[in-house]
Motif scaffolding. Structure first.
Motif, mmCIF file in Angstrom:
data_model
loop_
_atom_site.group_PDB
_atom_site.id
_atom_site.type_symbol
_atom_site.label_atom_id
_atom_site.label_comp_id
_atom_site.label_asym_id
_atom_site.label_seq_id
_atom_site.Cartn_x
_atom_site.Cartn_y
_atom_site.Cartn_z
ATOM 1 N N UNK A 24 -27.924 11.996 4.264
ATOM 2 C CA UNK A 24 -27.019 10.923 4.237
ATOM 3 C C UNK A 24 -26.908 10.401 2.886
ATOM 4 N N UNK A 25 -26.575 9.749 2.357
ATOM 5 C CA UNK A 25 -26.399 9.244 0.728
ATOM 6 C C UNK A 25 -27.671 8.584 0.785
ATOM 7 N N UNK A 26 -27.994 7.586 1.977
ATOM 8 C CA UNK A 26 -29.640 6.762 2.154
ATOM 9 C C UNK A 26 -30.725 8.121 1.557
ATOM 10 N N UNK A 27 -30.723 8.914 2.666
ATOM 11 C CA UNK A 27 -31.659 9.968 2.177
ATOM 12 C C UNK A 27 -31.334 10.109 1.368
ATOM 13 N N UNK A 28 -31.006 11.058 0.210
ATOM 14 C CA UNK A 28 -30.626 10.993 -0.926
ATOM 15 C C UNK A 28 -31.257 10.290 -2.006
ATOM 16 N N UNK A 29 -30.448 8.907 -1.774
ATOM 17 C CA UNK A 29 -31.174 8.155 -2.713
ATOM 18 C C UNK A 29 -32.937 7.784 -2.419
ATOM 19 N N UNK A 30 -33.422 7.917 -1.434
ATOM 20 C CA UNK A 30 -34.405 7.701 -1.484
ATOM 21 C C UNK A 30 -35.274 9.077 -1.261
ATOM 22 N N UNK A 31 -35.264 9.930 -1.579
ATOM 23 C CA UNK A 31 -35.754 10.812 -2.072
ATOM 24 C C UNK A 31 -35.518 11.012 -3.911
ATOM 25 N N UNK A 32 -34.667 10.676 -4.245
ATOM 26 C CA UNK A 32 -34.389 10.253 -5.518
ATOM 27 C C UNK A 32 -35.674 9.718 -6.196
ATOM 28 N N UNK A 33 -35.331 7.980 -5.644
ATOM 29 C CA UNK A 33 -35.855 7.755 -5.895
ATOM 30 C C UNK A 33 -37.791 8.015 -5.435
ATOM 31 N N UNK A 34 -37.707 8.314 -5.220
ATOM 32 C CA UNK A 34 -39.550 8.593 -4.636
ATOM 33 C C UNK A 34 -40.252 9.754 -5.823
ATOM 34 N N UNK A 35 -39.133 10.747 -5.750
ATOM 35 C CA UNK A 35 -39.115 11.589 -7.359
ATOM 36 C C UNK A 35 -39.192 11.368 -8.626
ATOM 37 N N UNK A 36 -38.384 9.908 -8.646
ATOM 38 C CA UNK A 36 -38.361 9.221 -9.682
ATOM 39 C C UNK A 36 -39.852 8.322 -10.395
ATOM 40 N N UNK A 37 -40.126 7.690 -8.827
ATOM 41 C CA UNK A 37 -41.694 6.798 -8.987
ATOM 42 C C UNK A 37 -42.455 7.662 -9.330
ATOM 43 N N UNK A 38 -42.644 8.559 -8.705
ATOM 44 C CA UNK A 38 -43.785 10.253 -8.753
ATOM 45 C C UNK A 38 -43.463 10.185 -10.219
#
Length: 495
Positions: A24-38
């Motif tokens: 879902x768009x929400x999960x895609x956004x969550x993954x991308x934010x997590x990667x960016x934070x890492x």
């Protein structure tokens, strides 16, 4: 350690883009934010372990790759690249966070954002000319698609224009790199193996012109700048934020790393012309900004002007001016990101960026008082008001350049006055006076829009009050770069 900054976003892009089950768009956004934070946290880890007195590159990784081409996977960081790496990671996270939560084709969108991050990160890390070029070109296609798919009404025109200009930039850079390696007699593209002192000065000048024009398109410098305002106006807010904040720095970084550093004799010979070029970019960009009615296009032209300061400092090539332009790259990244972010919020809430339409946005009851206040801070920083990071970075550039090019420096200083002029026009028309009828009943600004702008504003003030927190990462590297260049030039002229 450094490969993590490349592999983690690359893996994240692959997971979001090619995972076999629905995301879902929400999960895609969550993954991308997590990667960016890492990625951002990892750059902070690298900074905490960075040796401030060691001028040479650190955390180097070397893996032989394609011997027949002389291409190796060789990466490392020094005081020139570390601040830009941190800036890239921070702005990527902010771009993802500020993206529309219901954006269409979200899997493709977030995958492209992470690929864009990979390209920029890899370019800043590369210690091999051909490897740098591969990463330099890698960011081209994601950015083209991000403008062409999610841009404004004229997105096709703007994206195509960007693609053509950047393709020409890549051709010139590649041709110059190939010629450098061939003429130097090196068997590889490694920066360590290149010895350009034996190349005749006339040939060095031709090679440097190719590098200057190639990276001049990317920066961009007048008259190679015409793709930038169109790209900014048509790009969405997160993409404009990345474009101004970090992608333009690929041009200034490449100009320093591969132009000034590798061809110091030719650089010294052309430096008066480069300083004059800087003056033209500063004054022309500022003059065009004054004439704009679109807030976003005004900020875009201000970027053209402010990037001219970097060329001025590079032309002077003193330890102080080079230190100043490293700081200017970071300060411009933070300030331009804040301005584009706020303009995006205004457009989202008011439905217009036209200075003839919007008015009175600082109205405390029905306007956008906090956004307007942050805009005032961003404008003050861009205009070089003391206490902001923009002031100290420009001051160091001017102080380091004045002894070498006093006339050009004074002319560039006029650009700071013109910056105040066009941004005061923006403020007086858009934020003061009575709230215009066209923008009444503005929607509420949520904290999701406020937090990224507040973070950038805080950093702008902190680095303005305590610039040593930024300068100390680069001082050793810039001093050694200038000392090495001066020695090479002296030896050459004494022959």
């Amino acid at each position: 350690m450094l490969s993590i900054l490349i592999l983690v976003p690359l893996l994240g892009a692959a997971v979001i883009g090619f995972f076999p089950f629905g995301i879902t768009p929400k999960i895609s956004r969550g993954i991308a934010l997590t990667i960016a934070a890492i990625s951002f946290l990892w750059t902070l880890v690298l900074a905490s372990q960075f040796n401030l007195v060691q001028f040479d590159r650190q955390f180097s990784e070397f893996i032989p790759w394609i011997d027949v081409l002389g291409l190796n996977y060789h990466i490392g960081i020094d005081g020139l690249s570390l601040p830009l790496l941190i800036l890239n990671a921070l702005l990527t996270g902010i771009a993802i966070y500020t993206s529309d939560t219901s954006i269409a084709r979200s899997r493709l969108y977030y995958s492209l954002l992470l690929l864009l991050n990979v390209g920029v990160t890899g370019a800043f890390l590369s210690q091999d000319l051909l490897l740098f070029f591969l990463f330099y070109e890698l960011e081209l296609i994601p950015l083209y698609l991000l403008i062409a798919i999610w841009g404004g009404e004229r997105r096709g025109y703007a994206a195509t224009k960007f693609l053509i200009y950047t393709a020409v930039s890549g051709i010139l850079v590649l041709a110059s790199f190939l010629s450098l390696v061939w003429l130097s007699g090196s068997s590889s593209f490694s920066l360590d193996s290149l010895q350009t002192s034996s190349i005749p000065l006339a040939t060095q000048i031709l090679l440097l012109l190719g590098i200057l024009i190639g990276f001049g398109i990317k920066i961009p410098l007048v008259p190679l700048h015409t793709w930038l305002p169109d790209a900014h106006v048509e790009a969405s807010t997160p993409i404009s934020l990345l474009l101004a904040g970090v992608l333009l720095k690929l041009g200034t970084y490449g100009m320093l790393r591969f132009g000034m550093y590798l061809l110091p004799e030719a650089w010294t010979y052309l430096s008066p012309w480069l300083a004059t070029w800087a003056v033209v970019s500063v004054l022309y960009g500022a003059s065009c900004a004054i004439a704009q009615k679109d807030m976003k296009k005004m900020v875009a032209y201000s970027s053209v002007a402010h990037m001219g300061y970097i060329l001025l400092g590079a032309a002077a090539a003193t330890p102080l001016s080079i230190l100043g332009i490293v700081m200017q790259m970071v300060s411009h990244g933070l300030i331009s990101a804040l301005l584009f972010l706020l303009v995006g919020v205004i457009y989202k809430k008011a439905g217009s960026r036209d200075l003839d339409v919007i008015q009175g946005l600082l109205n405390p009851e029905r306007g956008l008082p906090l956004i307007g206040s942050l805009m005032v801070l961003g404008i003050m920083a861009s205009a070089g008001i003391p206490g902001m990071v923009g002031f100290i970075s420009e001051f160091i550039v001017f102080r380091g350049s004045f002894a070498v090019f006093p006339i050009q420096t004074l002319l560039c200083m006029i650009g700071t006055g013109l910056t105040a002029v066009y941004f005061l026009i923006l403020m007086s028309k858009a934020f003061f006076g009575r709230l215009s009828e066209q923008v009444t009943n503005l929607p509420r600004v949520y904290w999701s829009d406020r937090i990224p702008a507040i973070v950038l504003a805080v950093l702008i003030v902190i680095f303005g009050i305590q610039p040593n927190w930024l300068i100390r990462w680069s001082e050793s590297t810039t001093n050694v770069m200038m000392n090495a260049q001066n020695q090479i030039v002296k030896v050459s002229f004494n022959k």
